[in-house]
Scaffold this active site. Structure first.
Site, PDB file in Angstrom:
ATOM      1  CB  CYS A 106      -0.912  -0.005   1.223  1.00 15.90           C
ATOM      2  SG  CYS A 106      -1.990   1.418   1.321  1.00 15.90           S
ATOM      3  CB  CYS A 107       1.172   4.229  -0.424  1.00 21.05           C
ATOM      4  SG  CYS A 107      -0.610   4.262  -0.417  1.00 21.05           S
ATOM      5  N   GLY A 108       3.716   1.683  -0.852  1.00 25.24           N
ATOM      6  CA  GLY A 108       5.092   1.427  -0.462  1.00 25.24           C
ATOM      7  C   GLY A 108       5.334   1.555   1.023  1.00 25.24           C
TER       8      GLY A 108
END
Length: 262
Positions: A106-108
């Site tokens: 998730c988003c890194g």
């Protein structure tokens, strides 16, 4: 439209010392099976209102379409409970992965459990829009004031699309996700910009609800109820402000509090 939302039935009511025969309003439960390019795609249980918006929003949130122009035709057979969708792209729409669990990034920032469609379609919200704490309370009151169907049946979820100071539209459904899909479909069809909008919601903020809000593209969700832990982890990572327990003159800001001002 009202006949589609609820049905009037005869019941026996006990009021503490006697039984009475009265009429009661019960929420309508309706199964809608969606066919995409002649293949069965999904069956949802819903309140049969705004069904074209519901199907459009659902297909967008599942990543089948991005824009309504990708739909060549959409028809609803209300009597039989079918929606028939033909896409401009005639390739078969695979749905075998829709319900499989998927571990993604998730988003890194963190690893969460998602459905594969969620990994593909969840948006990180970068909006700088803000809203006053008092406006949050007023928007929740406005959503509840226009929720006549809920007050009549007690069996519906309500969602509303708002600006920072005005309720724009509201939708109700027995399924909380469906109410959000009806809003999403309406916005897509009417080309309503969503980055500066607020979602007001009657139920708890679950991970599934939070992901729906992310797919819609709104940066703030308001609820009179509680959030879950996974919803808050997702809200933090996806840049969404989650506000819960909006009751009376109080509220709790759980994530990204910079969007809520005095």
């Amino acid at each position: 439209m009202k006949d589609n939302v609820m049905k009037s039935i005869n019941i026996v009511k006990y009021d503490g010392d006697s039984f009475r025969h009265v009429q009661d309003q019960v929420a309508n439960e309706y199964a809608l099976t969606i066919y995409v390019n002649d293949d069965e795609f999904a069956t949802m249980v819903c309140t049969p209102t705004y069904m074209e918006d519901l199907v459009t929003g659902f297909l967008a949130s599942e990543g089948v379409i991005r824009l309504p122009r990708e739909i060549e035709s959409l028809s609803i057979d209300e009597d039989r409970g079918f929606a028939y969708v033909q896409l401009v792209d005639k390739k078969p729409v695979a749905n075998q992965l829709q319900s499989k669990r998927f571990i993604g990034s998730c988003c890194g920032k963190s690893r969460q459990f998602y459905f594969q469609s969620d990994v593909k379609n969840a948006k990180t919200i970068l909006s700088k829009s803000t809203i006053g704490a008092e406006e949050c309370i007023k928007l929740m009151e406005a959503m509840q004031d226009c929720s006549d169907d809920f007050h009549s049946t007690g069996g519906l979820h309500n969602a509303a699309l708002c600006t920072s100071d005005e309720l724009l539209l509201s939708r109700s459904d027995i399924g909380r996700h469906n109410a959000l899909d009806k809003i999403y479909g309406h916005c897509l069809k009417n080309k309503i910009a969503l980055g500066d909008k607020v979602i007001a919601f009657s139920g708890r903020i679950s991970s599934e609800v939070l992901l729906k809000v992310s797919k819609i593209g709104a940066g703030i969700i308001l609820s009179k109820s509680a959030p879950t832990t996974l919803a808050l982890e997702l809200a933090h990572d996806l840049g969404i402000t989650a506000v819960g327990f909006i009751r009376g003159s109080r509220l709790n800001v759980y994530t990204h509090p910079e969007r809520i001002i005095l």
